[in-house]
Write an enzyme that holds these catalytic residues in place. Structure first.
Site, PDB file in Angstrom:
ATOM      1  N   SER A 218       0.849  -1.187   0.000  1.00 16.84           N
ATOM      2  CA  SER A 218       0.000   0.000   0.000  1.00 16.84           C
ATOM      3  C   SER A 218       0.893   1.248   0.000  1.00 16.84           C
ATOM      4  O   SER A 218       1.693   1.418  -0.917  1.00 16.84           O
ATOM      5  CB  SER A 218      -0.955  -0.036   1.197  1.00 16.84           C
ATOM      6  OG  SER A 218      -2.013   0.878   1.036  1.00 16.84           O
TER       7      SER A 218
ATOM      8  N   ASP B 238      -9.561  -3.825  -5.734  1.00 14.17           N
ATOM      9  CA  ASP B 238      -9.036  -2.945  -4.691  1.00 14.17           C
ATOM     10  C   ASP B 238      -9.646  -1.549  -4.839  1.00 14.17           C
ATOM     11  O   ASP B 238      -9.595  -0.947  -5.920  1.00 14.17           O
ATOM     12  CB  ASP B 238      -7.513  -2.862  -4.813  1.00 14.17           C
ATOM     13  CG  ASP B 238      -6.850  -2.243  -3.589  1.00 14.17           C
ATOM     14  OD1 ASP B 238      -7.520  -1.522  -2.843  1.00 14.17           O
ATOM     15  OD2 ASP B 238      -5.643  -2.485  -3.398  1.00 14.17           O
TER      16      ASP B 238
ATOM     17  N   HIS C 272      -8.308  -4.949  -1.459  1.00 13.61           N
ATOM     18  CA  HIS C 272      -7.050  -4.406  -0.959  1.00 13.61           C
ATOM     19  C   HIS C 272      -6.293  -5.412  -0.096  1.00 13.61           C
ATOM     20  O   HIS C 272      -5.069  -5.425  -0.083  1.00 13.61           O
ATOM     21  CB  HIS C 272      -7.340  -3.138  -0.150  1.00 13.61           C
ATOM     22  CG  HIS C 272      -6.129  -2.322   0.143  1.00 13.61           C
ATOM     23  ND1 HIS C 272      -5.345  -1.746  -0.830  1.00 13.61           N
ATOM     24  CD2 HIS C 272      -5.548  -1.977   1.324  1.00 13.61           C
ATOM     25  CE1 HIS C 272      -4.354  -1.070  -0.277  1.00 13.61           C
ATOM     26  NE2 HIS C 272      -4.446  -1.202   1.026  1.00 13.61           N
TER      27      HIS C 272
END
Length: 696
Positions: free
Chosen positions: A550, A636, A670
């Site tokens: 991320s 995501d 995600h």
């Protein structure tokens, strides 16, 4: 396409101009998720990845079996008290998801539960396996028990897009009510009488901006709050005392709280204090007063108190300290616990209320005078409150771990000051913590700042050794020294595992975060490079494989652009590597709220120039780059799949070195794949790639 020929992404130049700067983006077309060419390209990349990593199949399977073999597949959590029930979850061998259960409570001592056996009067609250069915993805966003223990509110997601469907289950009869609410966000809260449930919805930019009230048995839900400022999120919760509903609105740097008597769900929420830019605060009900944790004129936060009838009037209790960051306050009927961070480690401070009468102000001031911190023996560890749902109790439940100590659950007895170990995560396969050692190192950054590094290795490992260096460094999120079962597969193969606690995280207090955001963001990346160089210079590391996800994926891309020669490989998971283009586009999910973290390049030319100078996608050049594995998910909603797809395409077209690999999970979000066995296989895949790059 031959087995060693990577896909070539077509180039469709897209021109954009900001602040007089014209940039050509050849791969912008990949952001169109509905374009068949996009799907075809992602699938071609997956095919190429399979061929490139086919030789790792045996190692992948070996690592998967190691993870599986070290995990007690049929297991259970420590029961946690809420009202007249003990709640816990079971995992069962062969099943992907946990099963939530409960048994009646008659004391403060958790019941003895034997793995694989059922207790008398045990009830199943929620069975994730039953709910998931044959779906390839499944996630629970909300699981909230009503104060009377009779109802469960739960929400599910079967795609990974983090939009959930809310349902209600009568725990006395097992019946799922006909009430159903679609497209909600995480979380939610019950009213005191369980007649109503409050939940949040997101807007088109995936920002939770509305709070609704659903009254059981009705179809028309009521909007109770809507946040119009695009920088702010909203959330709703019920205090531990179950006396107040707390509605919070917050940006990255500012917060605002409203409260409502939980016995009056149809009432109006009362504002505690109006928002003031840069001031964050939270409210915790403590019976006959409120605690308020805030940062007004207190960078590392201050703990204050406030009367119930005037919650906006704050009286300091624990003043600001430059060496201690106050993280949270947990209030109970006769004590409070402060979770804090100091010297890169977390800690707990207990405030015991004196017995006898007296007003609340005298009582809490006496508690602070008699406050004490709980001691822990290891040089590196992470500790925090865990599972303390009960307001009236003489025990504090806490979670503890270190890089050599598996996740452990303790009860701290406030009367005897004893730490009672309730459970330590079983690690099978002959694991012995004494076989491993953890060390704190300090690197020196470009500007002279000392950067902490937490590392662990198996005793007897000869150094310099192949090393995995992990980093994150954003949002004041701390990557604390914790235990990992999959990591053992690295350590037992002679690897060192290290965490670089770079600026932008919160490990060393609020200033650590401030020095790694906005136009100081470059510190995050140079700190990481300094950590890699220190690990090598200090004799710990030979080949270094860097890993982050991320915002930590942004760190991977930026650090590689700065010093590609330092790394033998890069694993970037759901990586935020096209930062400039994303933060320039306010129509994308979560962009506007991110301006307080990264700056606003759309309206500020200086921010634009600064972000362009470090955004990984913008700064790929022709130098030799290390092998890179980028892992993403099609659904995501936080870091869109096209960011790593574009990045890999540009690396392949521009840089030398590599290879550059892209793995897209076509049915997840995600967090990647949802089932535990699927997640273990994904981790085994990444670890097998790391092992090869670290040792070849």
């Amino acid at each position: 396409m031959s087995s060693n020929t990577p896909p070539v992404a077509k180039k469709i130049p897209t021109e954009r101009t900001h602040h007089g700067d014209t940039v050509i983006d050849e791969y912008a077309w990949l952001s169109n998720k509905d374009d068949p060419d996009t799907t075809a390209y992602l699938e071609a990349e997956n095919d190429f990845l399979k061929k490139e990593t086919a030789h790792l199949a045996d190692l992948q399977e070996q690592v998967f079996q190691e993870i599986k073999g070290r995990t007690q597949e049929t297991d259970l959590s420590v029961p946690s008290r809420k009202g007249s029930w003990w709640y816990f979850s079971r995992t069962e061998e062969g099943k992907q998801y946990p099963v939530s259960c409960r048994v009646p409570a008659d004391s403060e001592t958790p019941p003895e539960i034997t793995t694989g056996e059922r207790l008398d009067q045990e009830q199943v609250v929620l069975d994730g396996n039953e709910l998931a069915g044959d779906s390839p993805f499944f996630s629970v966003g909300t699981s909230a028990i009503s104060p009377d223990g009779k109802m469960l509110a739960f929400s599910t997601d079967f795609t990974g897009n983090e939009r959930f469907t809310l349902k209600f289950k009568n725990l006395e009869t097992g019946e799922v009510l006909p009430d159903e609410v679609t497209d909600i966000f995480y979380g939610g809260a019950w009213s005191a009488d369980a007649s109503a449930f409050f939940y949040t919805r997101v807007d088109d930019a995936w920002r939770p901006h509305q709070v609704y009230r659903h009254t059981l048995g009705t179809q028309e839900d009521v909007l109770v709050y809507e946040e119009s400022d695009e920088r702010y999120w909203v959330g709703i919760g019920l205090t531990r005392s179950e006396q107040y509903l707390v509605l919070g609105a917050g940006s990255k740097i500012t917060s605002e709280v409203r409260i409502l008597d939980a016995n009056d769900p149809g009432g109006e929420f009362k504002l505690v204090r109006p928002r003031k830019t840069g001031v964050e605060y939270g409210v915790e009900h403590a019976g006959d007063f409120f605690y308020v944790l805030h940062n007004e004129n207190a960078a590392n936060f201050e703990l204050s108190t406030a009367p119930l009838d005037d919650p906006g009037t704050w009286t300091p209790l624990i003043p600001h300290r430059t060496d201690t960051r106050l993280l949270e306050i947990d209030a109970f009927s006769d004590h409070a616990v402060v979770h804090f961070r100091r010297d890169g480690l977390t800690g707990l401070r207990v405030l015991p209320y004196p017995a006898g009468g007296g007003g609340w102000r005298e009582r809490v001031e006496a508690a602070e005078r008699n406050a004490y911190e709980i001691d822990f023996p290891e040089p590196l560890y992470d500790v925090g409150p865990a599972g303390n749902a009960q307001f009236t109790t003489r025990r504090l439940r806490l979670g503890y771990t270190s890089m050599v100590t598996p996740a452990s659950v303790y009860d701290y007895d406030l009367d005897t000051h004893d730490l009672i170990l309730l459970k330590q995560r079983p690690v099978l396969g002959g694991f012995d913590a004494a076989d491993y050692e953890q060390v704190r190192e300090w690197a020196t950054a470009e500007d002279g700042t000392r950067i902490p590094i937490s590392l662990v290795k198996r005793k007897g490992t000869e150094t310099p050794a192949p090393t995995v260096l992990y980093g994150y460094g954003s949002y004041e999120t701390s990557i604390d020294p914790g235990f990992s079962v999959p990591r053992l597969s690295l350590l037992d193969r002679g690897f060192v595992f290290a965490i670089a606690h770079v600026r932008g995280g919160g490990e060393m207090g609020r200033h650590w975060y401030e020095q790694g955001k906005l136009t100081s963001k470059r510190n995050t990346f140079t700190d990481f490079v300094a950590a890699a160089r220190h690990m090598r210079a200090a004799g710990w590391s030979s080949r270094i494989v860097a890993r982050g996800g991320s915002a930590g994926g942004l760190l991977m891309g930026a650090a590689t652009n700065l010093a590609p020669e330092e790394f033998a490989g890069i694993v970037a998971e759901v990586p935020f590597v096209d930062a400039l283009n994303t933060i320039l586009d306010p129509s994308l999910p979560l962009t506007v709220i991110e301006w307080d973290e990264w700056g606003d390049p759309l309206h500020n030319p200086d921010v634009y120039a600064y972000m362009k100078s470090y955004s990984p996608y913008e700064n790929v050049d022709g130098r030799p780059y290390p092998p890179i594995l980028a892992i993403t998910s099609l659904n995501d909603t936080r870091v869109l799949y096209h960011e790593p797809a574009k990045w890999i395409a540009r690396l392949r077209a521009t840089a030398s070195g590599g290879p550059f690999l892209l793995k897209t999970e076509m049915g997840a979000g995600h967090g990647g794949r949802s089932g535990r066995y699927d997640a273990w296989r994904e981790e085994a895949f990444a670890l097998s790639w790391i092992i090869e790059k670290g040792t070849s």
